[in-house]
Design a protein around this motif. Structure first.
Motif, PDB file in Angstrom:
ATOM      1  N   ILE A 304       0.862  -1.185   0.000  1.00  0.00           N
ATOM      2  CA  ILE A 304       0.000   0.000   0.000  1.00  0.00           C
ATOM      3  C   ILE A 304       0.898   1.234   0.000  1.00  0.00           C
ATOM      4  O   ILE A 304       1.842   1.327   0.798  1.00  0.00           O
ATOM      5  CB  ILE A 304      -0.915  -0.003   1.230  1.00  0.00           C
ATOM      6  CG1 ILE A 304      -1.716  -1.320   1.277  1.00  0.00           C
ATOM      7  CG2 ILE A 304      -1.865   1.192   1.201  1.00  0.00           C
ATOM      8  CD1 ILE A 304      -2.362  -1.587   2.600  1.00  0.00           C
ATOM      9  N   ALA A 305       0.635   2.140  -0.895  1.00  0.00           N
ATOM     10  CA  ALA A 305       1.439   3.363  -1.009  1.00  0.00           C
ATOM     11  C   ALA A 305       0.544   4.583  -0.881  1.00  0.00           C
ATOM     12  O   ALA A 305      -0.617   4.589  -1.314  1.00  0.00           O
ATOM     13  CB  ALA A 305       2.186   3.380  -2.345  1.00  0.00           C
ATOM     14  N   LEU A 306       1.108   5.638  -0.281  1.00  0.00           N
ATOM     15  CA  LEU A 306       0.356   6.881  -0.054  1.00  0.00           C
ATOM     16  C   LEU A 306       1.079   8.036  -0.734  1.00  0.00           C
ATOM     17  O   LEU A 306       2.300   8.202  -0.567  1.00  0.00           O
ATOM     18  CB  LEU A 306       0.240   7.144   1.457  1.00  0.00           C
ATOM     19  CG  LEU A 306      -0.373   8.495   1.867  1.00  0.00           C
ATOM     20  CD1 LEU A 306      -1.852   8.544   1.507  1.00  0.00           C
ATOM     21  CD2 LEU A 306      -0.168   8.722   3.370  1.00  0.00           C
ATOM     22  N   ASP A 307       0.350   8.804  -1.533  1.00  0.00           N
ATOM     23  CA  ASP A 307       0.905  10.058  -2.052  1.00  0.00           C
ATOM     24  C   ASP A 307      -0.039  11.197  -1.671  1.00  0.00           C
ATOM     25  O   ASP A 307      -0.907  11.035  -0.803  1.00  0.00           O
ATOM     26  CB  ASP A 307       1.156   9.977  -3.561  1.00  0.00           C
ATOM     27  CG  ASP A 307      -0.110   9.715  -4.365  1.00  0.00           C
ATOM     28  OD1 ASP A 307      -1.214  10.021  -3.865  1.00  0.00           O
ATOM     29  OD2 ASP A 307      -0.010   9.178  -5.491  1.00  0.00           O
ATOM     30  N   ASN A 308       0.108  12.328  -2.302  1.00  0.00           N
ATOM     31  CA  ASN A 308      -0.654  13.507  -1.893  1.00  0.00           C
ATOM     32  C   ASN A 308      -2.146  13.392  -2.179  1.00  0.00           C
ATOM     33  O   ASN A 308      -2.957  14.109  -1.579  1.00  0.00           O
ATOM     34  CB  ASN A 308      -0.104  14.754  -2.599  1.00  0.00           C
ATOM     35  CG  ASN A 308       1.317  15.062  -2.155  1.00  0.00           C
ATOM     36  OD1 ASN A 308       1.669  14.816  -1.003  1.00  0.00           O
ATOM     37  ND2 ASN A 308       2.125  15.584  -3.067  1.00  0.00           N
ATOM     38  N   GLU A 309      -2.530  12.511  -3.111  1.00  0.00           N
ATOM     39  CA  GLU A 309      -3.927  12.478  -3.523  1.00  0.00           C
ATOM     40  C   GLU A 309      -4.575  11.094  -3.410  1.00  0.00           C
ATOM     41  O   GLU A 309      -5.795  11.011  -3.341  1.00  0.00           O
ATOM     42  CB  GLU A 309      -4.054  12.951  -4.974  1.00  0.00           C
ATOM     43  CG  GLU A 309      -3.677  14.413  -5.157  1.00  0.00           C
ATOM     44  CD  GLU A 309      -3.929  14.883  -6.580  1.00  0.00           C
ATOM     45  OE1 GLU A 309      -4.217  14.013  -7.432  1.00  0.00           O
ATOM     46  OE2 GLU A 309      -3.857  16.089  -6.835  1.00  0.00           O
ATOM     47  N   PHE A 310      -3.756  10.033  -3.432  1.00  0.00           N
ATOM     48  CA  PHE A 310      -4.330   8.695  -3.514  1.00  0.00           C
ATOM     49  C   PHE A 310      -3.634   7.713  -2.571  1.00  0.00           C
ATOM     50  O   PHE A 310      -2.478   7.894  -2.181  1.00  0.00           O
ATOM     51  CB  PHE A 310      -4.218   8.140  -4.944  1.00  0.00           C
ATOM     52  CG  PHE A 310      -4.949   8.944  -5.977  1.00  0.00           C
ATOM     53  CD1 PHE A 310      -6.322   8.812  -6.135  1.00  0.00           C
ATOM     54  CD2 PHE A 310      -4.267   9.854  -6.777  1.00  0.00           C
ATOM     55  CE1 PHE A 310      -6.993   9.554  -7.088  1.00  0.00           C
ATOM     56  CE2 PHE A 310      -4.930  10.593  -7.724  1.00  0.00           C
ATOM     57  CZ  PHE A 310      -6.300  10.451  -7.889  1.00  0.00           C
ATOM     58  N   ILE A 311      -4.391   6.681  -2.284  1.00  0.00           N
ATOM     59  CA  ILE A 311      -3.821   5.460  -1.701  1.00  0.00           C
ATOM     60  C   ILE A 311      -3.882   4.394  -2.800  1.00  0.00           C
ATOM     61  O   ILE A 311      -4.966   4.133  -3.341  1.00  0.00           O
ATOM     62  CB  ILE A 311      -4.613   4.996  -0.471  1.00  0.00           C
ATOM     63  CG1 ILE A 311      -4.585   6.055   0.622  1.00  0.00           C
ATOM     64  CG2 ILE A 311      -4.050   3.664   0.047  1.00  0.00           C
ATOM     65  CD1 ILE A 311      -5.535   5.753   1.782  1.00  0.00           C
ATOM     66  N   THR A 312      -2.745   3.828  -3.157  1.00  0.00           N
ATOM     67  CA  THR A 312      -2.713   2.800  -4.206  1.00  0.00           C
ATOM     68  C   THR A 312      -2.357   1.454  -3.597  1.00  0.00           C
ATOM     69  O   THR A 312      -1.578   1.372  -2.644  1.00  0.00           O
ATOM     70  CB  THR A 312      -1.703   3.145  -5.309  1.00  0.00           C
ATOM     71  OG1 THR A 312      -0.415   3.328  -4.723  1.00  0.00           O
ATOM     72  CG2 THR A 312      -2.121   4.406  -6.053  1.00  0.00           C
ATOM     73  N   VAL A 313      -2.951   0.424  -4.156  1.00  0.00           N
ATOM     74  CA  VAL A 313      -2.754  -0.946  -3.656  1.00  0.00           C
ATOM     75  C   VAL A 313      -2.163  -1.780  -4.786  1.00  0.00           C
ATOM     76  O   VAL A 313      -2.744  -1.858  -5.883  1.00  0.00           O
ATOM     77  CB  VAL A 313      -4.083  -1.566  -3.175  1.00  0.00           C
ATOM     78  CG1 VAL A 313      -3.848  -2.989  -2.684  1.00  0.00           C
ATOM     79  CG2 VAL A 313      -4.694  -0.708  -2.077  1.00  0.00           C
ATOM     80  N   HIS A 314      -1.003  -2.368  -4.561  1.00  0.00           N
ATOM     81  CA  HIS A 314      -0.339  -3.239  -5.525  1.00  0.00           C
ATOM     82  C   HIS A 314      -0.216  -4.649  -4.938  1.00  0.00           C
ATOM     83  O   HIS A 314      -0.052  -4.817  -3.729  1.00  0.00           O
ATOM     84  CB  HIS A 314       1.065  -2.727  -5.861  1.00  0.00           C
ATOM     85  CG  HIS A 314       1.078  -1.465  -6.657  1.00  0.00           C
ATOM     86  ND1 HIS A 314       0.820  -0.227  -6.085  1.00  0.00           N
ATOM     87  CD2 HIS A 314       1.307  -1.236  -7.984  1.00  0.00           C
ATOM     88  CE1 HIS A 314       0.897   0.705  -7.026  1.00  0.00           C
ATOM     89  NE2 HIS A 314       1.190   0.133  -8.185  1.00  0.00           N
ATOM     90  N   SER A 315      -0.266  -5.617  -5.807  1.00  0.00           N
ATOM     91  CA  SER A 315      -0.088  -7.012  -5.373  1.00  0.00           C
ATOM     92  C   SER A 315       1.395  -7.363  -5.332  1.00  0.00           C
ATOM     93  O   SER A 315       2.143  -7.080  -6.279  1.00  0.00           O
ATOM     94  CB  SER A 315      -0.813  -7.971  -6.338  1.00  0.00           C
ATOM     95  OG  SER A 315      -0.478  -9.307  -6.022  1.00  0.00           O
TER      96      SER A 315
END
Length: 903
Positions: A304-315
């Motif tokens: 799980i990664a966090l940037d200024n606008e989104f939380i993204t989920v990678h496998s």
């Protein structure tokens, strides 16, 4: 542009990437991107792996204080701690409430809050539950406070000069009453290791680095450090460092996260999330996240990664981005024992993971089979073994049906096998294939959404035919494996129905080998598709031979139509030949004989040898049955007399009479003079010559006036009337070769004088005609010249006319002389051998007589042990001496069990 292959072995040293990353660092304008393989679907972000749920609202945290911001959070079990920019620490209790139809909700209850006495923000919080202490970093100082009341320890123990710190979750001391803490010191390029107890701290190691460290994570003796320009692995016990790869700290802050034993997650250049072990090796492919990532966490199998606008989920399994959650102004992302928390400056939220099984089902529902299987495999580590096996088998089965619906039969077959599918789940898709008696019910919840094959193919006949061909192949493969155990009847019955419907050649193979086809369902299906021959095989396999034969008879008679076998009549004959049911054979014997006597009689003549030995059919009964079928009767009698060699006068005479009647009938027919008559006569003559069991006088009476002189001659020969027989051959038939053959076969097995008498009789018949008969004279000369050794030459010379020249008799005389000389020399050889043998025996006797024997009154008889009174005795080969009267009463050597020999 760099392509990362998900099948590539990522067990490589990360240091190998350094030249590549340096290339990108040379220019701030360099771009670094990851592209998917061409065959990889692009739209991968429609999985709902997490749901964002609020944990602590702003009002609950600080009320109406607008200038207060959240700086850090810590979670330990149900205890949630929040540090703010005004130097407060807040303690909440989290209560999780499961919701059956959706994600869990959380309720935070505020316990207390406490000011730490500084004017700086609370930078970091770490709970040490084993010590019941909370480590608080504020104003470059780490304080120890009680986890429940947030009171500082009475001793005032603290660690000063800390920029940031990390706990060693894989401690090396083994002391349960302390925690190992690693800090980045305010001293330049310095790392310090501390042991923290309930009320004191102890420094144990200080490590210098080549550059200023910015972030750190600890695992055992290994430190994973983000320096100013690169990441490194440092073993503080040995002092050995391993460079990983470069990065530019001026462009973005580094990320160093311990994600498991001896493994770390790092933020690499170009928006890559890199995995590294303490050995400097990457065992996983990198994930491609945003270049502006400010935080990362791992909730297996996701990054799980966090940037200024989104939380993204990678496998972590296939490195694909699975989910994107809008989340603005976030600045904190951490995972605490599997619970992922994100925070803005005004609120705390929890990323609630959807159950993996729900995620997998969602993937399957969207036909993304490969992703679902990868995710299922990755879930193995978090689920108990038995539960995982059950779940994984079901997922494989579901995936198999998805591939099956897409006509990907090879993939479906492998998934069905791996998932140990109850094959009846597949059969049930096909209408009417399962037996009516089957108790099978489909799995619940269902493995697929289809009612039957018609719905799946939407009535497309071509697709339906492909599906049926696949099922035929699959059932044929699994019917002999463990997959079929327990429901072989369902499998074989379904397979039979498919074969019958498709007019497949394997239908007969199925029925003539071991099978478990249910009779009721299978019979109705075969009759429906007019597979009557196959139905007969089914009856036979179920021990209903009468029904089988009757059905086949109906086909041959034309009552029902089935062109499976063009030789069905011959097949029925062969079936009856090997049938053990005598009543069944008798029931259809007339039918097969009426169709063809020569073929039909095989039900009696070609029976297995072991059955013949049991004498299951009485020959007299068979003969009585065959009286209406003369050709069949002849064949059967030939079988008894010639093949089985039964020594019974009745059969031999009967066969001879039938042959005779056939010959007479053929001779009576003016148009029948072909090879058939010759063949029958040849059979008759062979029988008359070879057999000694028929009634000769009876046959002679039948032959009178029949015009068959050769047969009459043979019969006279059987009576010993050789002169009469030869007279017929010579004077009636004028067949001199037959006369010579007569002498030969009549003398077979007899002594030489008998054969000589026969040849002398024939010669006398030739010579009796007188010199006027040149034909007989020539025959006599030929006889003498061809069989010179069979005559007494002296007697022949007295019989021959004086007018015959020696030249004509030269071959005879030569052969006679040669035979005489050969006999004389043979006698001389035999005489010489006899004389030699006699000479040997005489020599042995002389040797025995030549040796002296001393006899005195002290010499005792070896039998009676009495002395010899007169010089008369018997001596055995071993030298023993006995009285003559003792030797007469005892015939064995006294010192051995072998008979004695007088000398």
């Amino acid at each position: 542009m760099i392509f990362f292959n998900e099948n590539y072995n990522w067990g490589i040293h990360i240091s190998l990437f350094q030249p590549l990353f340096l290339l990108f660092l040379c220019s701030s304008k360099s771009s670094f991107s990851l592209s998917l393989p061409a065959d990889q679907p692009v739209d991968m972000m429609n999985i709902k792996a997490f749901t964002l749920v609020s944990a602590v609202e702003w009002e609950l945290l600080v009320g109406d204080k607008e200038r207060v911001n959240i700086e850090c959070v810590e979670c330990c079990g149900r205890d949630l701690y929040v540090g703010t920019n005004d130097c407060f620490v807040y303690h909440f209790l989290l209560e999780e409430r499961p919701v059956p139809a959706g994600p869990a909700t959380f309720t935070a209850t505020k316990q207390l809050h406490r000011h730490l006495g500084f004017k700086k923000p609370v930078s970091e919080l770490r709970a040490a539950s084993a010590l019941n202490r909370l480590l608080v970093l504020c104003d470059n100082s780490i304080s120890l406070v009680h986890m429940l009341n947030l009171e500082p320890v009475p001793s005032g123990a603290r660690i000063k000069g800390a920029v940031t710190f990390a706990l060693n979750e894989n401690p090396v001391t083994g002391d349960p009453f302390c925690v190992e803490v690693c800090i980045i010191s305010v001293k330049r390029r310095t790392i310090q290791m501390f042991l923290v107890y309930e009320d004191r701290v102890q420094i144990v190691k200080e490590v210098s680095t080549s550059e200023q460290p910015l972030a750190v994570a600890v695992d055992g003796h290994f430190l994973c450090l983000a320096l100013t320009t690169q990441y490194i692995i440092h073993n503080y016990s040995t002092g050995v460092s391993q460079d990983l790869f470069p990065y530019c700290s001026e462009e973005r802050p580094p990320i160093v996260k311990r994600i498991g034993r001896q493994e770390f997650l790092l933020a690499g250049p170009g928006g890559l999330g890199m995995f590294a072990t303490v050995a400097g090796i990457s065992q996983r492919a990198p994930v491609h996240w945003s270049e502006n990532v400010i935080g990362a966490a791992v909730s297996f199998p996701y990054v799980i990664a966090l940037d200024n606008e989104f939380i993204t989920v990678h496998s972590m399994l296939d490195q694909q981005q699975k989910q994107t959650l809008p989340f603005k102004e976030g600045h904190i992302l951490q995972d605490f024992e599997g619970r992922v928390i994100v925070a803005t400056s005004k609120g705390v939220y929890i990323l609630v993971p959807l159950p993996l099984e729900k995620q997998i089902q969602d993937l399957l529902a969207s036909r993304r089979v490969e992703e679902a299987l990868v995710l299922a495999k990755g879930a193995r580590r978090n689920i108990p073994k038995e539960k995982f096996q059950v779940m994984y088998r079901r997922i494989l089965q579901q995936a198999g049906f998805i591939q099956f619906a897409q006509l990907q039969f090879l993939e479906a077959k492998e998934l069905f096998r791996s998932g140990q599918l109850d094959v009846r789940e597949l059969i049930s898709l096909y209408p009417f294939l399962l037996p009516t008696s089957s108790s099978f019910t489909r799995s619940h919840p269902p493995l697929h959404e289809y009612a039957d094959l018609n719905q799946l193919t939407q009535g497309d006949q071509e697709k339906m035919a492909k599906c049926k061909r696949f099922l035929m192949s699959y059932l044929n493969e699994v019917r002999s494996t463990e997959v079929a155990n327990g429901y072989k009847e369902d499998i074989d019955t379904a397979l039979l129905k498919l074969y019958a419907e498709a007019d497949h050649d394997s239908l007969l193979d199925l029925l003539v080998t071991e099978n478990f086809c249910l009779l009721t369902d299978s019979a109705a299906w075969l009759e429906k598709h007019k597979k009557y021959f196959a139905l007969g095989l089914l009856y036979h396999y179920n021990n209903q031979d009468t029904a089988a034969v009757q059905l086949w008879v109906n086909i041959v008679n034309g009552d029902v139509q089935d062109s499976t076998r063009s030789d069905l009549y011959e097949y029925i004959v062969d079936f009856l030949t090997y049938c053990l049911d005598k009543e069944l054979v008798w029931a259809y014997a007339d039918w097969v004989l009426q169709k063809s006597e020569e073929v039909g009689v095989q039900v009696f003549t070609k029976r297995p040898l072991d059955e013949q030995q049991k004498n299951s059919f009485n020959p007299d009964d068979v003969i009585n049955c065959l009286k209406k079928y003369p050709k069949a009767l002849v064949k059967y009698l030939e079988h008894l007399v010639i093949d089985k060699r039964l020594q019974k006068e009745e059969y031999h005479t009967h066969l001879a009479v039938l042959y005779l009647e056939d010959v007479l009938q053929q001779r009576a027919s003016a148009s029948s003079k072909g090879a058939e008559t010759t063949e029958t006569q040849a059979k008759l003559r062979r029988l008359l010559q070879k057999s000694d069991l028929y009634r000769v006088h009876f046959l002679i009476e039948r032959l009178q006036g029949a015009g068959l002189p050769m047969e009459s001659a043979i019969l006279h020969g059987k009576l010993g009337e050789h002169e009469k027989a030869l007279h017929i051959l010579v004077h009636e038939l004028r067949d001199f070769a037959a006369a010579e053959d007569y002498c030969l076969w009549c003398s077979e097995g007899q002594d030489p004088p008998h054969r000589q008498r026969l040849f002398h009789t024939l010669l006398a018949i030739y010579l009796r005609a007188g010199p006027a008969s040149n034909e007989l004279a020539v025959a006599a000369m030929d006889l003498l010249n061809r069989h010179a050794t069979e005559f007494d030459a002296a007697q022949v010379l007295q019989m021959l006319p004086d007018t015959w020249s020696v030249q004509l008799l030269c071959p005879f005389l030569t052969g006679a002389m040669r035979g005489s000389v050969h006999a004389r020399r043979t006698m001389q050889v035999a005489l010489g051998l006899a004389k030699s043998e006699n000479l040997i025996y005489t020599c042995d006797k002389m040797k025995l007589k030549g040796s002296s024997i001393r006899l005195s009154d002290k010499k005792l008889c070896q039998i009676c042990q009495n002395p010899f009174c007169e010089p008369v005795f018997v001596r055995y080969p071993n030298g023993g001496l006995v009285h003559t009267h003792c030797a007469a009463s005892r015939h064995t050597n006294p010192s051995s069990s072998s008979p004695g020999t007088r000398t």
